[in-house]
Enzyme design. Structure first.
Site, PDB file in Angstrom:
ATOM      1  N   GLU A 144       0.923  -1.168   0.031  1.00 49.26           N
ATOM      2  CA  GLU A 144       0.012   0.224   0.026  1.00 49.26           C
ATOM      3  C   GLU A 144       0.820   1.206  -0.112  1.00 49.26           C
ATOM      4  O   GLU A 144       0.845   2.023   0.944  1.00 49.26           O
ATOM      5  CB  GLU A 144      -0.961   0.008   1.230  1.00 49.26           C
ATOM      6  CG  GLU A 144      -2.125  -1.030   1.102  1.00 49.26           C
ATOM      7  CD  GLU A 144      -3.106  -1.024   2.198  1.00 49.26           C
ATOM      8  OE1 GLU A 144      -2.679  -0.411   3.337  1.00 49.26           O
ATOM      9  OE2 GLU A 144      -4.141  -1.580   2.324  1.00 49.26           O
ATOM     10  N   GLU A 315      -6.801  -7.713  -0.746  1.00 49.01           N
ATOM     11  CA  GLU A 315      -7.218  -7.495   0.451  1.00 49.01           C
ATOM     12  C   GLU A 315      -8.860  -7.242   0.682  1.00 49.01           C
ATOM     13  O   GLU A 315      -9.161  -6.402   0.170  1.00 49.01           O
ATOM     14  CB  GLU A 315      -6.579  -6.545   1.701  1.00 49.01           C
ATOM     15  CG  GLU A 315      -4.969  -7.030   1.656  1.00 49.01           C
ATOM     16  CD  GLU A 315      -4.282  -5.962   2.606  1.00 49.01           C
ATOM     17  OE1 GLU A 315      -5.100  -5.411   3.389  1.00 49.01           O
ATOM     18  OE2 GLU A 315      -3.136  -5.956   2.208  1.00 49.01           O
TER      19      GLU A 315
HETATM   20  C1  GAL Z   1      -4.696  -2.847   5.097  1.00 51.56           C
HETATM   21  C2  GAL Z   1      -3.089  -3.272   4.932  1.00 51.56           C
HETATM   22  C3  GAL Z   1      -3.119  -4.609   5.873  1.00 51.56           C
HETATM   23  C4  GAL Z   1      -3.885  -4.390   7.138  1.00 51.56           C
HETATM   24  C5  GAL Z   1      -5.460  -4.014   6.799  1.00 51.56           C
HETATM   25  C6  GAL Z   1      -6.461  -3.826   8.003  1.00 51.56           C
HETATM   26  O1  GAL Z   1      -4.470  -1.405   4.793  1.00 51.56           O
HETATM   27  O2  GAL Z   1      -2.567  -3.527   3.924  1.00 51.56           O
HETATM   28  O3  GAL Z   1      -1.863  -4.860   6.397  1.00 51.56           O
HETATM   29  O4  GAL Z   1      -3.433  -3.559   7.922  1.00 51.56           O
HETATM   30  O5  GAL Z   1      -5.304  -2.579   6.234  1.00 51.56           O
HETATM   31  O6  GAL Z   1      -7.557  -3.285   7.648  1.00 51.56           O
END
Ligand code: GAL
Length: 636
Positions: A144, A315
């Site tokens: 990110e 994710e």
């Molecule tokens: C994202 C990140 C992950 C985790 C997640 C939690 O932004 O890439 O590592 O922190 O959020 O929602």
């Protein structure tokens, strides 16, 4: 196209004895991808030069043998503590001049050369070791970029890199002084090493200075990513991705994407609704457990463009997150809906974040597919359901959009640099247009600003595009329908000056913006026929055909041939009406979908998604809350 599910897993968080069972349960749930490694630097290299890769060898082996394909992340978003001792000046510095300290993540400045060298070193070690590993089927660079406000850094390293960047761009300070208009407040420079970062000035810095700093900062992200991608490519044939975030505009994602094979993004619908969406309280309450009906889709379409067709959700929120002001639980069915919506927009894979909820450290309150005690969390059943549904997968292909929307990161920087009205935000503007189009039941393609061929779309929209690139100007005649610009389109030169002849200076359209006004909340400019401009309105001097007038008789939209210029920011209902009319002129079918219901055509299928918290009946279909319906496409 094979669609697949996956999950983010941290073998270094769990006893090795647990890996095998975890892998077996992932496979049992129907997952086929697992992402590992992206935060593991302190366990891969506990002390400088002392590497410990054996555990990762074994983890990849266990996961791979179980039948999973591995996405291997480079760990450069989490430089270990010893790295800061080695390079004390590698920390990013915020606008107020404070270093962003060790103790969480992303604590590095993109411009620090020695840190970049260490990144190249660890990426080389990983790529050499796993580049031909049969289980490593994809890569992720870093994690990110830009998240936690980390693109802009005001460090010494950034300052010296910025000076070099300026020297290369302008060659002489005379040229720079001219381009920036430094005569204005005696801001002339005699040497490049006199130029500082545009922070901590007494009042606003020169916008041309800020704009170049924004361009430079974006270029630093591109270069950082490119360095990693080149190394990986040298050792591996597996595709390379990066996981972008939602509503981050600080760097040019299209430019980063050029060096990658796949764009991916991290989709947290409930966190985004709470944290980064301008909407009234009623909207936020209505979609509390579902997320905004368009926010995810916008990013799906944006990242499909960034990935030049290839994109993933790396994710996916599986339950409550921990990081928004409020963190509600998704309505039953929403995890499935979010997943199917991504596939309907062309995602190749959707990976859930994360496998098991961590019982320690920062994200203890963030759901996983498993609870901390390894029992299934509610998201697991929905993921498993999608996996079963995918097994009987229809041909969910990606269908070209009915209309196109141009999205330009530099325009976001431009209007942050000189908003003129406190709520003039480029993302917000484009997103409002996107929402209106979706509500009309349209499939949308998002295009980069240097698109050279518009022949596929009968309606192309470019709100707020701060400067018209030559390539896009040349592409305008290729559009077989209508191209709509405005407000603030082509309002600046690339040097961030006001052009003369006055904007928008569109080919063949006699129109000049002679004055602009920004409007605070509650103020508006009425339009003939009942609509309103909010936030922003422009006075137009024009001899072109007036398509729409303000109530005071002034032109609000003018047009010539296939071009239109809209001189204001319509409120949502007005905008929907305007877009409906523009579609009708070009025989693009629209419908006024009920709030919360959205559709997406995907190959021979039409998907319906009910984001509302209540059942919706429409077009002969009845969808429960969080309902997903797939029908054979009826549209000709
Ligand atoms: C994202 C990140 C992950 C985790 C997640 C939690 O932004 O890439 O590592 O922190 O959020 O929602």
């Amino acid at each position: 196209m094979q669609r697949a599910l996956g999950v983010c897993y941290y073998p270094e968080h769990w006893p090795e004895a647990q890996w095998r069972e975890d892998a077996a349960r992932m496979v049992e749930a129907g997952l086929t991808w697992v992402r590992v490694g992206e935060f593991a630097w302190s366990r891969l290299e506990p002390a400088p030069g002392q590497t410990e890769f054996d555990w990762l060898d074994r983890a990849i082996e266990v996961l791979g043998k179980a039948g999973l394909q591995v996405v291997l992340g480079t760990p450069t978003a989490t430089p270990p503590r010893w790295m800061i001792e080695r390079h004390p000046d590698m920390l990013a510095v915020d606008e107020a001049g404070h270093p962003r300290k060790f103790g969480s993540r992303r604590h590095y400045c993109f411009s620090h050369r020695a840190y970049l060298d260490d990144c190249k070193r660890i990426v080389t070690l990983l790529a050499q070791r796993y580049g031909r590993n049969p289980h490593v089927a994809a890569w992720q660079t870093d994690n990110e970029y830009g998240c936690h406000d980390t693109t802009l850094s005001y460090s010494d390293a950034a300052r010296s890199a910025f000076r070099d960047w300026l020297a290369q761009k302008y060659q002489s300070t005379d040229a720079l002084n001219r381009a920036w208009g430094n005569v204005f407040w005696s801001m002339d420079y005699a040497r490049f090493d006199q130029i500082d970062m545009p922070n901590l000035t007494v009042t606003e810095p020169n916008p041309a200075h800020v704009m170049d700093f924004r361009r430079f900062s974006s270029d630093q992200v591109v270069a950082f990513n490119r360095a990693q991608a080149e190394i990986i490519r040298h050792h591996s044939d597996a595709p390379i991705a990066h996981n972008y975030m939602g509503r981050i505009t600080d760097f040019d994602h299209f430019a980063v994407g050029v060096d990658l094979d796949i764009a991916s993004w991290d989709s947290y619908p409930l966190g985004f609704l709470s944290d980064r969406l301008e909407a009234d309280a009623a909207h936020k309450a209505a979609f509390l457990r579902q997320g905004d009906p368009d926010f995810q889709a916008f990013h799906h379409d944006l990242y499909r463009a960034v990935g030049r067709g290839r994109w993933w959700v790396m994710e996916q929120q599986p339950g409550p997150v921990n990081w928004a002001p409020f963190n509600p639980a998704p309505l039953p069915g929403m995890v499935r809906l979010w997943t199917w919506e991504a596939f309907a927009h062309g995602a190749e894979a959707v990976c859930y974040f994360r496998w098991r909820q961590a019982p320690f450290a920062q994200e203890q309150m963030h759901a996983g597919l498993l609870r901390p005690d390894s029992a299934p969390a509610p998201g697991l059943a929905e993921a498993t359901q999608v996996a079963l549904e995918l097994a009987d997968a229809p041909d969910v292909a990606c269908t070209p959009g009915d209309v196109a929307l141009i999205f330009d990161y530099a325009s976001a920087w431009a209007w942050q640099t000189q908003p003129q009205g406190a709520d003039f935000d480029y993302f917000r503007l484009c997103f409002a247009w996107y929402q209106a189009l979706r509500r009309l039941g349209l499939n949308i393609d998002i295009l980069p600003p240097d698109t050279r061929d518009l022949s596929r779309w009968k309606l192309v929209l470019a709100p707020g595009l701060y400067t018209l690139p030559e390539s896009l100007r040349a592409a305008l005649p290729t559009c077989p329908g209508t191209v709509v610009f405005g407000p603030r389109a082509n309002a600046k030169t690339p040097d961030f000056a006001t052009p003369v002849p006055l904007p928008p200076a569109l080919p063949g359209l006699d129109a000049r913006v002679t004055r602009v006004e920004s409007l605070p909340r509650g103020a508006s400019v009425s339009l003939e026929g009942g609509g309103r401009f909010v936030h922003w309105a422009e006075d137009l001097e024009s001899r072109a055909r007036v398509v729409l007038r303000r109530a005071d008789g002034q032109p609000a939209m003018v047009g010539a041939d296939g071009l239109r210029y809209l001189a204001g920011w319509p409120e949502p209902g007005t905008l929907r009406g305007l877009l409906r009319d523009l579609c009708a002129e070009r025989n693009i079918m629209t419908q006024d979908l009920p709030e919360g219901l959205r559709l997406r055509d995907a190959g021979s299928w039409r998907f319906w998604f009910n984001h509302a918290a209540h059942a919706v009946t429409w077009a002969g279909h009845s969808l429960p809350p969080a309902g997903v319906l797939r029908e054979s496409k009826v549209r000709s």
